[in-house]
Design an enzyme around this catalytic site. Structure first.
Site, PDB file in Angstrom:
ATOM      1  N   SER A  97      27.965 -25.616  -7.421  1.00 45.19           N
ATOM      2  CA  SER A  97      29.197 -24.579  -7.546  1.00 45.19           C
ATOM      3  C   SER A  97      29.236 -24.043  -6.182  1.00 45.19           C
ATOM      4  CB  SER A  97      28.791 -23.388  -8.770  1.00 45.19           C
ATOM      5  OG  SER A  97      29.844 -22.579  -8.550  1.00 45.19           O
ATOM      6  N   GLU A 155      31.707 -25.590 -14.570  1.00 42.17           N
ATOM      7  CA  GLU A 155      32.250 -26.296 -15.593  1.00 42.17           C
ATOM      8  C   GLU A 155      31.128 -27.377 -16.227  1.00 42.17           C
ATOM      9  OE1 GLU A 155      34.484 -25.304 -16.773  1.00 42.17           O
ATOM     10  OE2 GLU A 155      36.266 -24.649 -15.311  1.00 42.17           O
TER      11      GLU A 155
END
Ligand code: ZN
Length: 223
Positions: free
Chosen positions: A49, A80
């Site tokens: 991320s 996600e």
């Protein structure tokens, strides 16, 4: 289970770094948006991320078990990750590409599906559904994505982006490019007024012909 140091995993890390750089070059994402993962046995390698794709190194790739257990994680895994794991659990996916590609995002704000503007949409399983809007990184978004992917290899996330999967990262990535191209083609067709769309019967005919011709299967690899 594959060890985090297996040759397959090392190759997957390299692939994820090179395909992540392509996301930017191909206009499918900006900055650190979007994410890609590959499944190797019971293990998933996924992009981290918040790291710009041009700075990403193979050591930054996160390795996670299908049940979400972190196996080799030095950076924060993609926000996600729950969506990727839910799709692996529900489908035959071996790689997943999630983009914020502009044509798909624009379409997602105004339509319930990407219709049959061109027969190539059969490569995604047919017209592509737009899943209801749910906040990024949530369990609800994972559920909505899985539902929209039923009998499809692509789904659109409203006001968010695209999801495609395949039997390899190359196939999943090609489908992300195809989805963006189809969304653009549909928008261009709308400029002329009311475009003619392919019917379910016409799309079924195309899918049957592609199977008959063995498209996607290389000669000598039919079995
Ligand atoms: Zn996203």
């Amino acid at each position: 289970m594959q060890g985090p140091d297996s040759a397959e995993l090392r190759a997957a890390r390299e692939q994820l770094v090179s395909y992540s750089a392509r996301l930017i070059g191909d206009g499918l994402a900006v900055g650190s948006a979007g994410n890609i993962s590959v499944r190797i046995g019971n293990v998933v390698a996924i992009t981290p991320s918040g790291i710009g794709y041009h700075e990403m190194r193979s050591a930054d790739i996160c390795v996670i078990a299908l049940d979400g257990t972190e196996l080799d994680v030095t950076e924060e895994p993609s926000s996600e990750t729950p969506m990727h794991l839910a799709i692996y659990a529900a489908t035959a996916a071996m790689a997943i590409v999630h983009t914020h590609s502009p044509e798909v995002v624009a379409l997602s704000s105004a339509r319930r599906e990407l219709p049959g503007i061109h027969y190539a949409i059969t490569g995604l399983g047919g017209p592509v559904r737009v899943a209801a809007y749910v906040r990024f990184g949530s369990a609800g978004l994972a559920e909505a994505a899985v539902a929209a992917l039923a009998d499809r290899r692509a789904a659109i996330l409203r006001n968010h982006g695209a999801i495609t999967y395949g039997s390899s990262i190359a196939e999943a990535y090609d489908r992300a490019l195809l989805l963006e191209w189809l969304a653009r083609t549909y928008r261009l067709a709308l400029c002329y007024g009311d475009p003619r769309l392919l019917s379910a019967a016409e799309l079924a005919e195309v899918a049957a012909e592609m199977r008959r011709r063995g498209y996607g299967v290389r000669r000598g690899h039919e079995s």
